[in-house]
Design a protein around this motif. Sequence first.
Motif, short mmCIF file in Angstrom:
data_model
loop_
_atom_site.label_atom_id
_atom_site.label_comp_id
_atom_site.label_asym_id
_atom_site.label_seq_id
_atom_site.Cartn_x
_atom_site.Cartn_y
_atom_site.Cartn_z
N THR B 13 0.51 -2.81 -7.84
CA THR B 13 0.98 -3.41 -6.59
C THR B 13 2.39 -3.99 -6.70
N ASP B 14 3.11 -3.93 -5.56
CA ASP B 14 4.41 -4.60 -5.46
C ASP B 14 4.30 -5.93 -4.73
N VAL B 15 3.08 -6.36 -4.47
CA VAL B 15 2.71 -7.69 -3.99
C VAL B 15 3.56 -8.21 -2.82
N ILE B 17 3.11 -8.82 1.59
CA ILE B 17 2.07 -9.48 2.37
C ILE B 17 0.81 -8.62 2.52
N ASP B 18 1.02 -7.32 2.75
CA ASP B 18 -0.18 -6.50 2.96
C ASP B 18 -0.89 -6.23 1.64
N ASP B 19 -0.13 -6.15 0.54
CA ASP B 19 -0.77 -6.08 -0.77
C ASP B 19 -1.64 -7.32 -0.97
N ALA B 20 -1.06 -8.48 -0.67
CA ALA B 20 -1.77 -9.74 -0.91
C ALA B 20 -3.05 -9.81 -0.08
N GLY B 42 9.16 -2.94 -5.54
CA GLY B 42 8.95 -2.31 -4.24
C GLY B 42 9.32 -3.26 -3.12
N ASN B 43 8.31 -3.83 -2.46
CA ASN B 43 8.59 -4.76 -1.36
C ASN B 43 9.50 -5.90 -1.81
N VAL B 44 9.32 -6.33 -3.03
CA VAL B 44 10.22 -7.32 -3.64
C VAL B 44 10.55 -6.84 -5.05
N ALA B 138 -3.35 2.09 -5.81
CA ALA B 138 -1.90 1.96 -5.92
C ALA B 138 -1.33 1.54 -4.57
N LEU B 139 -0.77 0.35 -4.52
CA LEU B 139 -0.30 -0.23 -3.26
C LEU B 139 1.22 -0.35 -3.19
N GLY B 140 1.92 0.25 -4.14
CA GLY B 140 3.39 0.20 -4.12
C GLY B 140 3.95 1.55 -4.52
N PRO B 141 5.25 1.62 -4.81
CA PRO B 141 5.82 2.86 -5.34
C PRO B 141 5.05 3.31 -6.59
N PHE B 181 7.74 4.23 3.05
CA PHE B 181 8.43 3.36 2.10
C PHE B 181 8.02 3.56 0.64
N ASN B 182 6.72 3.50 0.35
CA ASN B 182 6.29 3.56 -1.06
C ASN B 182 6.73 4.86 -1.73
N ILE B 183 6.59 5.97 -1.03
CA ILE B 183 6.98 7.25 -1.62
C ILE B 183 8.50 7.36 -1.66
N PRO B 305 -0.70 -1.79 5.93
CA PRO B 305 -0.97 -0.49 5.30
C PRO B 305 -1.84 -0.59 4.06
N ASP B 306 -1.49 -1.50 3.16
CA ASP B 306 -2.22 -1.55 1.89
C ASP B 306 -3.70 -1.91 2.08
N LEU B 307 -3.96 -2.69 3.14
CA LEU B 307 -5.35 -3.09 3.40
C LEU B 307 -6.26 -1.87 3.57
CA LIG Z 1 2.65 -2.63 -1.17
#
Ligand SMILES: [Ca+2]
Lengths: 378, 378, 378, 378
Positions: B13-15, B17-20, B42-44, B138-141, B181-183, B305-307
């Motif tokens: 995860t790139d942690v 808001i939606d990852d969290a 990723g997100n951060v 997998a929730l990020g790049p 975004f992730n891809i 999305p990640d949810l």
């Molecule tokens: Ca994410």
Amino acid sequence: MVDAPKSEIIIDTDVGIDDATAILVALRHPGTSVKAFTIVDGNVDMLQAVENAKTLLSVTGNKDIPIWAGADGPLVRGIVKKELWPGHGDDGLGNVSTSGDEELNLPGAKEIKTQPGHAANALVNMVNERPGVYTLVALGPLTNLAIAITLDPTFLTKVKTVFIMGGCLFAKGNSNRAAEFNIHCDPEAAHIVFHSASQLSKPEEAPPKLTLVTWELTVEHGFPWSFFDHLTQSQPVNEFGRFLRSMTGCAMALSRSQHELLAGGPGPSKSAILVEKEQLGEAATTKTRTHHEEYLYGAHSFLMPDLYALVAALDPESVTSYKDWDVQVELNGTHTRGMTHMDWWGATPAMGPNSRVVLAMDNERTKAILEKTFKTSF
Amino acid sequence: MVDAPKSEIIIDTDVGIDDATAILVALRHPGTSVKAFTIVDGNVDMLQAVENAKTLLSVTGNKDIPIWAGADGPLVRGIVKKELWPGHGDDGLGNVSTSGDEELNLPGAKEIKTQPGHAANALVNMVNERPGVYTLVALGPLTNLAIAITLDPTFLTKVKTVFIMGGCLFAKGNSNRAAEFNIHCDPEAAHIVFHSASQLSKPEEAPPKLTLVTWELTVEHGFPWSFFDHLTQSQPVNEFGRFLRSMTGCAMALSRSQHELLAGGPGPSKSAILVEKEQLGEAATTKTRTHHEEYLYGAHSFLMPDLYALVAALDPESVTSYKDWDVQVELNGTHTRGMTHMDWWGATPAMGPNSRVVLAMDNERTKAILEKTFKTSF
Amino acid sequence: MVDAPKSEIIIDTDVGIDDATAILVALRHPGTSVKAFTIVDGNVDMLQAVENAKTLLSVTGNKDIPIWAGADGPLVRGIVKKELWPGHGDDGLGNVSTSGDEELNLPGAKEIKTQPGHAANALVNMVNERPGVYTLVALGPLTNLAIAITLDPTFLTKVKTVFIMGGCLFAKGNSNRAAEFNIHCDPEAAHIVFHSASQLSKPEEAPPKLTLVTWELTVEHGFPWSFFDHLTQSQPVNEFGRFLRSMTGCAMALSRSQHELLAGGPGPSKSAILVEKEQLGEAATTKTRTHHEEYLYGAHSFLMPDLYALVAALDPESVTSYKDWDVQVELNGTHTRGMTHMDWWGATPAMGPNSRVVLAMDNERTKAILEKTFKTSF
Amino acid sequence: MVDAPKSEIIIDTDVGIDDATAILVALRHPGTSVKAFTIVDGNVDMLQAVENAKTLLSVTGNKDIPIWAGADGPLVRGIVKKELWPGHGDDGLGNVSTSGDEELNLPGAKEIKTQPGHAANALVNMVNERPGVYTLVALGPLTNLAIAITLDPTFLTKVKTVFIMGGCLFAKGNSNRAAEFNIHCDPEAAHIVFHSASQLSKPEEAPPKLTLVTWELTVEHGFPWSFFDHLTQSQPVNEFGRFLRSMTGCAMALSRSQHELLAGGPGPSKSAILVEKEQLGEAATTKTRTHHEEYLYGAHSFLMPDLYALVAALDPESVTSYKDWDVQVELNGTHTRGMTHMDWWGATPAMGPNSRVVLAMDNERTKAILEKTFKTSF
Ligand SMILES: [Ca+2]
Ligand SMILES: [Ca+2]
Ligand SMILES: [Ca+2]
Ligand SMILES: [Ca+2]
């Protein structure tokens, strides 16, 4: 009472079966006067497409409409190799030219001559002589239009409007995985056309100069087999209808027999998209359908992409939904060369839309036009 | 009566808001045991994402779950510049870490240490120690996964299954015009993952190793504002819910005020896709909406999305429709780099599908899971 | 008197014939201590290259130098298909492993084991344990180095210096038309290495971290046949020389017979570049030489690219001219993927040079080193 | 005694300073008759280039040579942004048109009209009227030629031969890092020209239809300052020479003062390539020269690329070395778009060469031609 002036159109075409169907509709349409054909390489080689245009004019008794030969391949050669759909037949017209059908005036085609000069020069000359008059309907790769724009960068300002059969809405390509055949055949030409439309100064209220009918629009608006039977088999069928029957006979028989074989009976009469949606919800969750099955489900009727572009041009009210977008062509992708992409989220709003993209059409209006073209006596 | 064994998952995860939000759901889910977090840029930035993971573990009292730091940028650098969505806040968690909320156990995060070594090595080690056990979400790049596969080309064979939030179904991108975004953050990494999945020997009956939750799936399954109010505002709200409210407060308020301003009143409670379809049929035919309007209409609720990827992993029955496809990543396009494309028409059937693509989910099941996570007392 | 401390080097290699020759030179060089071999896919498959490294250590009595297996293909797979030069033989060592040569200690290779773990992790561990100590000599595709940098972005700061056989100076490629084999095998890996070197903070006086020996440097510094005869045929020839003779025998005989056939007699003893220059001035003006002729004229001796990179690392004074450049790798070209390009005109001076590119070497020093390696008794 | 028939040439040009110099040489050359100018966008905008052509015809008393306006930008727009060399001045002719020089017949340019129609159509018409007669000399981007080939795919078969100033031999570009300005301005146009030449049926003995004079050829054949002084300052100087002096004055003064400033005195009289070679061997080993220094050393005299292409066309014996190659243009590279690459090793021999690439010219012959043009009285 005075009739409204007829719409004057120029048809740029690679003269495959769906081009021919669209051309028959245009030639029979009361509010429309077809002023010229400009021919381009695409569904068949350019020279064969010229012969096909002559055949159409001979069969329909329109020997006076001028034909110009144009580009015999894409602008930038040696990159894309086009893959042809076998359904167009060897001649691009379902082998009608060698069909021996005695009712059709096929030999008359030999007497028709093409005009001197390149189609692109003809296009430039016509729009300069009568700026703002012609509606241009592009039913093949955009090579001729791109050359016309290259020769005269103000070309588009002198066309009334351009209807294009080309591109994908959702990247569900029919040529490579993401691109539609007409655009994929000559991506650079398409880029030139879209880029030129983007450069036009656009008064706030004016619609974009280009109107796009995509591959997905076609797939989502397929007619059931029963309608095609009705059109070409049930009496009355006029001379145009007899030609349509000859031209489409083999391809239809082939597709249909495969479909019925697979489905275990006569095919569905639902629209293609409904069938697909059901499949996605049911069978699709259990296994992946093969290309062949997919094609049959996605094309349970004879798909006529060029027809929709022509109908949209002849009958504006047939378009029931559209959206204006900045449309771009991918030139460099490994898997996506020739893909059109719409600016779905307005990421490039500063450019403004260059295209009106047709999202839905009224199939009942199109059916009525087809009935009039192919069944009503002259 | 014996409980079924818990599903053991590793979250990469790139942690943001939606990852969290997804992680909170996972930590509360009775049938699931979260075994490790591997962190990716990723997100951060990756280091901030590590801090965010620590915050989550402190707040939820899960200090024993190991965290590994991973890739601090894409595999091939200096090509794509990622564009961040401001809604994640400076810290990627809606600035909750500087919110001063006394109820949350934020200082405890400082006591948590990361594990030594790179996340990719940790992934390789875990799956080799217990092959076939772990579900990877997998929730990020996909950088960490790609490095793991590079270090151990048999990596995927030892993972039970991989759920990925990533990619587009219809090329309606949220990062460039066609890519998600992730891809788009790391197209080469995504290519490595999909390519490796394509190389797996596939027994006829086995599903693909990868399951994909796309951006369009997210947009089509947005919840109305009223549900978010219910979830975070109406009592009861548990500790997780209070954290969710803190984390999402600013972003929601912002989106919502803009939306209501535009709509002239409280927003619609219909799904995003319905709203869009109405718009296409009505307003869209009269003018082109701006990016801002589009965003609001397309995202009339907080999109997570990640949810959806996490819920699909935890609760297989939430997936009501899917299709198995050969998914590829465009690496070279000018406008389409990072775009995923599905083999809609089975043009490459010989390769076989590498991914199960989720087409529809049961929002009622997801709602029930959210209620349980954020409202039920512990 | 105290000896200068030995230079400690790690050799990353795909163990073809020229790698093997270079490795023999390194193992015999008095001022150098070879500390490890990390193996990469390239001239032969990675697993065969591992076997070849074992063979070399067995033959030379260096069973204690550790060997790590590394990448078994390029970072981003399924794009470039490498084309192998048949001269390396089936085993990459001129089929010496099946030659039946009784003098060579070939069976001993079977007793040698590789170290556990991936070569990239080994590289990271070594440079972190003793930062600034190791000279890294890369004689194959740069995959292992790229993974090491990915796992530890500060990797290059902890290497003393990196010598690379790779790239072209004038786009006169030997793999595609513009790219050299090692870089073309894994362009993304090469990009990662050059990009990482560009990111290093560079004190004004410090040389770039990378030193490049290109394909054209090799072609311009070929030795005449007569020297190769002297080296491998005329007594004395030591054990290393006997191995060199066995390994290169078939390839030399083949090239040579073709050359003499074409030239109508024993080949020239001039440097390759001189021969080419004469040809360009004379015969080249009358007709285009075929690929075969070109190859023979351009390679009238056995070309040993990796040897020059190794000699440059062992004996800095062998480099008589160089230039520091910003070197970049083309990742996207249709004809130029994998091409290195130098910033000839300083168009990007702000970046500063990332590489020292060797422009000329002193062949007499190299000859002396070869004599010592292959003819002097131990 | 009867004179040999004059060579009839058409000059396609973007009319910068070096174009103008070349044109003056052509207009004065006894064995040559300039039949037409076709104008293209490049060093200056197309319309300014048209004005410059008129100026040249007025100044030299050649008002009867027809001028056609052509392409006002590259074929595929919106991709490459050309970067102009400031030395051409605002008008592309060193600001001579606003110089107030009373001796030059500048106002006469106003009376000259361009021919109707596009330059590409004019090219097609001319070669079809008199196939095999015209030598075409292309001194700018190849857009007009590409359109001519697009309109008439047999165009090249009807041209006697084409001399092109364009491309790089060693990827030492002057526009991006690897591409020469003329090709880089319109890579697709160049591709069309080279691709068309590759398609020609080539009898064994026939030379390729295209002859290429590259950027590196120019750099390696620069004249020393002293010769330029001699040409334009020392009496006698004729009317053409006075124009040359006016046109080049500012640019020369600028370059020269910078050079002498740097060198600490009047510049060297050696050829550029010699200077560079010395630098590589000496100074280059101690530090990296800046872009500015490099430019001055590499261009210690006024570089006249177009002049060499014109001289090669007028005086075949000036070419002392050449090689026939299959030349291709890179269309897709990130760093190499527009780069020409030669098939150095004959990797694609089946295609056969499409271009004769000039490798060396006899500067003494060129000097004599320049003396005759600019110093001999009429
Ligand atoms: Ca994410
Ligand atoms: Ca068509
Ligand atoms: Ca090697
Ligand atoms: Ca020029």
